[in-house]
Design a protein around this motif. Sequence first.
Motif, mmCIF file in Angstrom:
data_model
loop_
_atom_site.group_PDB
_atom_site.id
_atom_site.type_symbol
_atom_site.label_atom_id
_atom_site.label_comp_id
_atom_site.label_asym_id
_atom_site.label_seq_id
_atom_site.Cartn_x
_atom_site.Cartn_y
_atom_site.Cartn_z
ATOM 1 N N THR A 176 0.811 -1.226 0.000
ATOM 2 C CA THR A 176 0.000 0.000 0.000
ATOM 3 C C THR A 176 0.841 1.272 0.000
ATOM 4 O OG1 THR A 176 -0.161 0.078 2.430
ATOM 5 C CG2 THR A 176 -1.822 -1.209 1.256
ATOM 6 N N PHE A 177 2.154 1.167 -0.254
ATOM 7 C CA PHE A 177 3.023 2.322 -0.059
ATOM 8 C C PHE A 177 3.414 3.050 -1.346
ATOM 9 C CE2 PHE A 177 3.546 -0.272 3.699
ATOM 10 C CZ PHE A 177 3.440 0.677 4.700
ATOM 11 N N GLY A 178 3.296 2.431 -2.468
ATOM 12 C CA GLY A 178 3.720 3.069 -3.702
ATOM 13 C C GLY A 178 2.568 3.688 -4.476
ATOM 14 N N GLU A 179 2.916 4.415 -5.534
ATOM 15 C CA GLU A 179 1.892 4.852 -6.486
ATOM 16 C C GLU A 179 1.176 3.631 -7.045
ATOM 17 O OE1 GLU A 179 1.665 7.303 -10.709
ATOM 18 O OE2 GLU A 179 3.225 7.819 -9.266
ATOM 19 N N PHE A 180 1.951 2.562 -7.230
ATOM 20 C CA PHE A 180 1.388 1.260 -7.580
ATOM 21 C C PHE A 180 2.063 0.205 -6.710
ATOM 22 C CE2 PHE A 180 1.084 3.784 -11.477
ATOM 23 C CZ PHE A 180 -0.275 3.700 -11.723
ATOM 24 N N GLY A 181 1.321 -0.852 -6.388
ATOM 25 C CA GLY A 181 1.860 -1.981 -5.660
ATOM 26 C C GLY A 181 1.603 -3.264 -6.432
ATOM 27 N N VAL A 182 2.370 -4.282 -6.100
ATOM 28 C CA VAL A 182 2.307 -5.542 -6.837
ATOM 29 C C VAL A 182 2.307 -6.703 -5.852
ATOM 30 C CG1 VAL A 182 3.578 -7.061 -8.405
ATOM 31 C CG2 VAL A 182 3.455 -4.612 -8.879
ATOM 32 N N LEU A 183 1.409 -7.669 -6.069
ATOM 33 C CA LEU A 183 1.402 -8.925 -5.333
ATOM 34 C C LEU A 183 1.571 -10.080 -6.309
ATOM 35 C CD1 LEU A 183 -1.675 -8.392 -2.967
ATOM 36 C CD2 LEU A 183 0.742 -8.076 -2.388
ATOM 37 N N SER A 184 2.078 -11.200 -5.790
ATOM 38 C CA SER A 184 2.179 -12.427 -6.584
ATOM 39 C C SER A 184 1.433 -13.550 -5.879
ATOM 40 C CB SER A 184 3.644 -12.823 -6.770
ATOM 41 O OG SER A 184 3.742 -14.116 -7.362
ATOM 42 N N PHE A 185 0.770 -14.383 -6.680
ATOM 43 C CA PHE A 185 0.106 -15.574 -6.162
ATOM 44 C C PHE A 185 0.663 -16.820 -6.840
ATOM 45 C CE2 PHE A 185 -3.011 -12.059 -6.036
ATOM 46 C CZ PHE A 185 -3.023 -11.891 -4.666
ATOM 47 N N ASN A 186 1.960 -16.757 -7.143
ATOM 48 C CA ASN A 186 2.649 -17.915 -7.696
ATOM 49 C C ASN A 186 2.565 -19.078 -6.702
ATOM 50 O OD1 ASN A 186 4.219 -19.304 -9.590
ATOM 51 N ND2 ASN A 186 6.120 -18.729 -8.590
ATOM 52 N N GLY A 187 2.854 -20.279 -7.154
ATOM 53 C CA GLY A 187 2.666 -21.460 -6.328
ATOM 54 C C GLY A 187 3.476 -21.505 -5.063
ATOM 55 N N ASN A 188 4.550 -20.717 -4.971
ATOM 56 C CA ASN A 188 5.395 -20.765 -3.773
ATOM 57 C C ASN A 188 5.151 -19.613 -2.808
ATOM 58 O OD1 ASN A 188 6.529 -18.611 -5.123
ATOM 59 N ND2 ASN A 188 8.583 -19.471 -5.262
#
Length: 376
Positions: A176-188
Amino acid sequence: MTRIYLSPPHMGEDELRLLQEAFESNWIAPLGPYVNEFEASVSRALDGIHAVALSSGTAALHLSLIMAGITAGDDVLVPTLTFSATANAVAYVGARPVFVDCDTESWQLDPSLVAEELTDRARAGRLPAAVITVDLYGQCADYDQLIDLCRQHDVPLIEDAAEALGATYRERPAGTFGEFGVLSFNGNKVITTSGGGMLLTHSAEAAEHARFLATQARDPAPHYEHSVIGFNYRMSNLLAAVGVGQMRVLDERVARRRDNNRFYRERLSGVPGIGFMPDAGYGEPSWWLTCLTIDEDVSGTNPTAVREELARHQIEARPLWKPLHLQPVFQGERVLGGKVSERLFRTGLCLPSGSSLTDNDRAEVADLVAGCVRSA
């Protein structure tokens, strides 16, 4: 012998049922009610931020750079101690990564190096187009310092929180800290949809634009009309159904990884030459992976020997990320510092950290690590 994996998927009770319901509803292709519900559940967990479900975390990074206005020839500051996807996305838009070392106190992007670089570039009138942070191994970067630096120089910050869902920084959630944020839901990852990611933004307008770009940028028309280049990046409704079930047990999954971290620290405390990734103290990491360091001069062994001994017992462990400035594909790119990340790569090891790890599993891992030191 049952193999112990580094960070395997951990399914709960609801995922198969929700997947079957999605299948039976015939909402198979991207988009659908579970995509909307998955986005809403992530938004609720992250203080109401707008969330856009995509096919991967890398797709979210790519769209973030595009919407931040990064274009060919731009420079982007990127941590060198991270997975290559962070820098690959920079290359996708034709920009060039400038690799920045981590600090010793947190293993995150070093704010002092960022400050020095932004100050020098401001004087020269050639500021970078963006700064990307990575919340490495489930611990947030130091956002008080980094956000302030980016604001001073009017440089957008993009937060790669792919490894850090469930972590906090000063009681605010990672992502929640950047102009944009990124999450991953890869298998690991902490939770998984087998493959997938999420773009996060505080702007409802930006979220809608991301959805537009991610569905091939189709303009409103009864036929297929396109005025800009788009991408096939939206998440499948089937995978989103799995994500809905995974979000229901997010707190449990994070709690177990934190407990694994506590266990390893306690079990290996006092073992000569063994250290752990520092807890920066400004938040609560998710400890996606528990990472230790091995001082060969003190322990008499090294990460390679320990990893190979674990492998003989069907236990998966991995070195820390190889710094990106040492990767052949990025040879010749500029690097600020580099010695800290190089040392961590030489001395570091990631231990099995999955939330499905049993007490006996992690005890076996810890005892084998300690045994390597004793036998040395």
